[in-house]
Design an enzyme around this catalytic site. Structure first.
Site, mmCIF file in Angstrom:
data_model
loop_
_atom_site.group_PDB
_atom_site.id
_atom_site.type_symbol
_atom_site.label_atom_id
_atom_site.label_comp_id
_atom_site.label_asym_id
_atom_site.label_seq_id
_atom_site.Cartn_x
_atom_site.Cartn_y
_atom_site.Cartn_z
ATOM 1 N N ARG A 1 13.944 30.089 33.830
ATOM 2 C CA ARG A 1 13.289 28.793 33.690
ATOM 3 C C ARG A 1 12.610 28.709 32.328
ATOM 4 O O ARG A 1 12.026 29.682 31.859
ATOM 5 C CB ARG A 1 12.251 28.622 34.812
ATOM 6 C CG ARG A 1 12.874 28.083 36.075
ATOM 7 C CD ARG A 1 11.959 28.103 37.258
ATOM 8 N NE ARG A 1 10.634 27.565 37.035
ATOM 9 C CZ ARG A 1 9.701 27.471 37.968
ATOM 10 N NH1 ARG A 1 9.971 27.853 39.200
ATOM 11 N NH2 ARG A 1 8.515 26.987 37.698
ATOM 12 N N ARG B 1 0.151 27.114 32.889
ATOM 13 C CA ARG B 1 0.338 26.756 34.306
ATOM 14 C C ARG B 1 -0.816 27.301 35.158
ATOM 15 O O ARG B 1 -1.268 26.642 36.094
ATOM 16 C CB ARG B 1 1.688 27.296 34.800
ATOM 17 C CG ARG B 1 2.855 26.492 34.242
ATOM 18 C CD ARG B 1 4.167 27.254 34.267
ATOM 19 N NE ARG B 1 4.623 27.604 35.590
ATOM 20 C CZ ARG B 1 5.582 28.495 35.823
ATOM 21 N NH1 ARG B 1 6.188 29.108 34.828
ATOM 22 N NH2 ARG B 1 5.940 28.767 37.060
ATOM 23 N N ARG C 1 11.219 37.056 35.986
ATOM 24 C CA ARG C 1 12.088 36.407 36.981
ATOM 25 C C ARG C 1 13.338 35.782 36.339
ATOM 26 O O ARG C 1 13.252 35.154 35.297
ATOM 27 C CB ARG C 1 11.273 35.307 37.669
ATOM 28 C CG ARG C 1 12.079 34.437 38.598
ATOM 29 C CD ARG C 1 11.225 33.495 39.410
ATOM 30 N NE ARG C 1 10.504 32.516 38.609
ATOM 31 C CZ ARG C 1 9.673 31.622 39.111
ATOM 32 N NH1 ARG C 1 9.414 31.608 40.401
ATOM 33 N NH2 ARG C 1 9.063 30.758 38.326
ATOM 34 N N LYS D 1 5.427 31.253 46.722
ATOM 35 C CA LYS D 1 5.623 30.070 47.568
ATOM 36 C C LYS D 1 7.112 29.844 47.854
ATOM 37 O O LYS D 1 7.506 29.615 48.993
ATOM 38 C CB LYS D 1 5.034 28.815 46.882
ATOM 39 C CG LYS D 1 3.563 28.939 46.511
ATOM 40 C CD LYS D 1 3.015 27.676 45.872
ATOM 41 C CE LYS D 1 3.622 27.315 44.545
ATOM 42 N NZ LYS D 1 3.336 28.257 43.430
HETATM 43 P P1 AP5 Z 1 8.181 32.778 43.637
HETATM 44 O O1 AP5 Z 1 8.388 32.795 45.096
HETATM 45 O O2 AP5 Z 1 9.238 32.194 42.766
HETATM 46 O O3 AP5 Z 1 6.789 32.114 43.280
HETATM 47 P P2 AP5 Z 1 6.342 30.605 43.345
HETATM 48 O O4 AP5 Z 1 4.964 30.592 43.905
HETATM 49 O O5 AP5 Z 1 7.379 29.756 44.050
HETATM 50 O O6 AP5 Z 1 6.311 30.316 41.797
HETATM 51 P P3 AP5 Z 1 6.815 29.114 40.922
HETATM 52 O O7 AP5 Z 1 6.845 29.617 39.520
HETATM 53 O O8 AP5 Z 1 8.101 28.524 41.427
HETATM 54 O O9 AP5 Z 1 5.653 28.123 41.158
HETATM 55 P P4 AP5 Z 1 5.112 27.002 40.278
HETATM 56 O O10 AP5 Z 1 4.146 26.416 41.186
HETATM 57 O O11 AP5 Z 1 4.637 27.357 38.941
HETATM 58 O O12 AP5 Z 1 6.442 26.185 39.920
HETATM 59 P P5 AP5 Z 1 7.042 24.801 40.472
HETATM 60 O O13 AP5 Z 1 8.489 24.928 40.416
HETATM 61 O O14 AP5 Z 1 6.367 24.377 41.726
HETATM 62 O O15 AP5 Z 1 7.891 34.295 43.167
HETATM 63 C C1 AP5 Z 1 7.801 34.613 41.782
HETATM 64 C C2 AP5 Z 1 8.407 36.017 41.538
HETATM 65 O O16 AP5 Z 1 7.619 36.973 42.237
HETATM 66 C C3 AP5 Z 1 9.841 36.169 42.037
HETATM 67 O O17 AP5 Z 1 10.558 36.979 41.112
HETATM 68 C C4 AP5 Z 1 9.679 36.884 43.385
HETATM 69 O O18 AP5 Z 1 10.787 37.694 43.659
HETATM 70 C C5 AP5 Z 1 8.412 37.710 43.160
HETATM 71 N N1 AP5 Z 1 7.607 37.871 44.361
HETATM 72 C C6 AP5 Z 1 7.314 36.919 45.303
HETATM 73 N N2 AP5 Z 1 6.523 37.442 46.262
HETATM 74 C C7 AP5 Z 1 6.287 38.748 45.909
HETATM 75 C C8 AP5 Z 1 5.545 39.812 46.489
HETATM 76 N N3 AP5 Z 1 4.857 39.649 47.633
HETATM 77 N N4 AP5 Z 1 5.532 41.007 45.840
HETATM 78 C C9 AP5 Z 1 6.229 41.185 44.672
HETATM 79 N N5 AP5 Z 1 6.965 40.218 44.074
HETATM 80 C C10 AP5 Z 1 6.988 39.013 44.687
HETATM 81 O O19 AP5 Z 1 6.507 23.784 39.353
HETATM 82 C C11 AP5 Z 1 7.033 23.788 38.046
HETATM 83 C C12 AP5 Z 1 6.440 22.624 37.263
HETATM 84 O O20 AP5 Z 1 6.800 21.365 37.869
HETATM 85 C C13 AP5 Z 1 4.910 22.568 37.157
HETATM 86 O O21 AP5 Z 1 4.407 23.398 36.127
HETATM 87 C C14 AP5 Z 1 4.691 21.076 36.878
HETATM 88 O O22 AP5 Z 1 4.973 20.751 35.523
HETATM 89 C C15 AP5 Z 1 5.732 20.417 37.750
HETATM 90 N N6 AP5 Z 1 5.238 20.087 39.103
HETATM 91 C C16 AP5 Z 1 5.712 20.578 40.280
HETATM 92 N N7 AP5 Z 1 5.012 20.073 41.296
HETATM 93 C C17 AP5 Z 1 4.074 19.257 40.776
HETATM 94 C C18 AP5 Z 1 3.026 18.473 41.356
HETATM 95 N N8 AP5 Z 1 2.819 18.422 42.678
HETATM 96 N N9 AP5 Z 1 2.251 17.757 40.510
HETATM 97 C C19 AP5 Z 1 2.463 17.758 39.177
HETATM 98 N N10 AP5 Z 1 3.410 18.492 38.572
HETATM 99 C C20 AP5 Z 1 4.226 19.238 39.372
#
Ligand code: AP5
Length: 230
Positions: free
Chosen positions: A162, A173, A127, A13
């Protein structure tokens, strides 16, 4: 255009949001980044969120709903936004619908990135990023040219991981995603907004699938992949 990128942790994402920001001038609204900003600031929201985030659990709906409700009214959202990480529960999806309507806004698409769970663990647990410029690396797939030195800003010793990117937290997660986020899919199917892309494909291919859904020319913005959440 206003869109949601929906998918489990590590689905890509953040990576695709950066492509779209560069290509279409939309703004990425990452609730994970916003919460990490509050944690770093040590403010009331950060104090509430920190322990939950460290455990891989979701932060309470009301915190996120207030945060996004305030954020979408900022002038930089006028050119369109990409919701990355929101909504993650049914109450959040319902609240989003109401707040968009109240502000004369609407969603154009909800794009779901589908990725195998095993790939997610590998993507996330390898990552790391540059704390200075946000450039993203991976232990296996994308190593810096010189150890401990960022290819893009040249800073040394600034790489960080992270605290929720460990294999056990990723599991929590993923469970949160399956139990609390997957149920919002029918909500968007019922509104004919849901589109699916193959998130297992190469990053450029995923990007092109998304651009096609948005009716945009495919290709370009090869540099976008280097950026991720700081
Ligand atoms: P990346 O693009 O970083 O993936 P992502 O989907 O953004 O993953 P996140 O870990 O950031 O998502 P998340 O939803 O767990 O975390 P968030 O910060 O929102 O890609 C990951 C890796 O893969 C990278 O190394 C990239 O290079 C590689 N990659 C990408 N695409 C690829 C491909 N096609 N092929 C190969 N490699 C690839 O949330 C963190 C925390 O915040 C949550 O756990 C929760 O506690 C809280 N939180 C956030 N939002 C909410 C909400 N709405 N409600 C409640 N709690 C929330």
């Amino acid at each position: 255009m206003n869109i949601i990128l929906l998918g489990p942790p590590g689905a890509g994402k953040g990576t695709q949001s950066k492509f779209l920001e560069e290509r279409l001038g939309m703004i990425q609204l990452s609730t994970g980044d916003m919460l990490r900003g509050h944690v770093a600031a040590g403010d009331a929201i950060g104090q509430k969120a920190k322990a939950l985030m460290d455990q891989g659990k979701l932060v309470p709906d009301e915190v996120l709903i207030d945060m996004i409700s305030e954020r979408i009214r900022q002038p930089d959202c006028a050119n369109g936004f990409i919701l990355d990480g929101f909504p993650r529960t049914e109450p959040q999806a319902e609240a989003l619908e109401k707040m968009l309507a109240a502000n004369g806004m609407a969603l154009d698409a909800v794009i779901r990135l589908k990725v195998d769970p095993q790939a997610l663990v590998e993507r996330i647990s390898g990552r790391f990023s540059c704390g200075a410029c946000g450039a993203s690396y991976h232990d296996k797939f994308n190593q810096p040219k010189k150890p401990d030195t960022c290819d893009y800003c040249g800073k040394t010793g600034s790489f960080k991981r992270r605290s929720d990117d460990t294999a056990d937290k990723v599991q929590t997660r993923l469970e949160a995603y399956e139990q609390q986020t997957l149920p919002i899919i029918p909500f968007y199917e019922a509104r004919s907004l849901l589109k699916e892309v193959d998130g297992m494909a190469e990053m450029d291919v995923v990007r092109d699938q998304i651009l096609a859904i948005l009716g945009q020319k495919q290709g370009g913005v090869a540099e976008g992949r280097r950026f991720l959440s700081v």
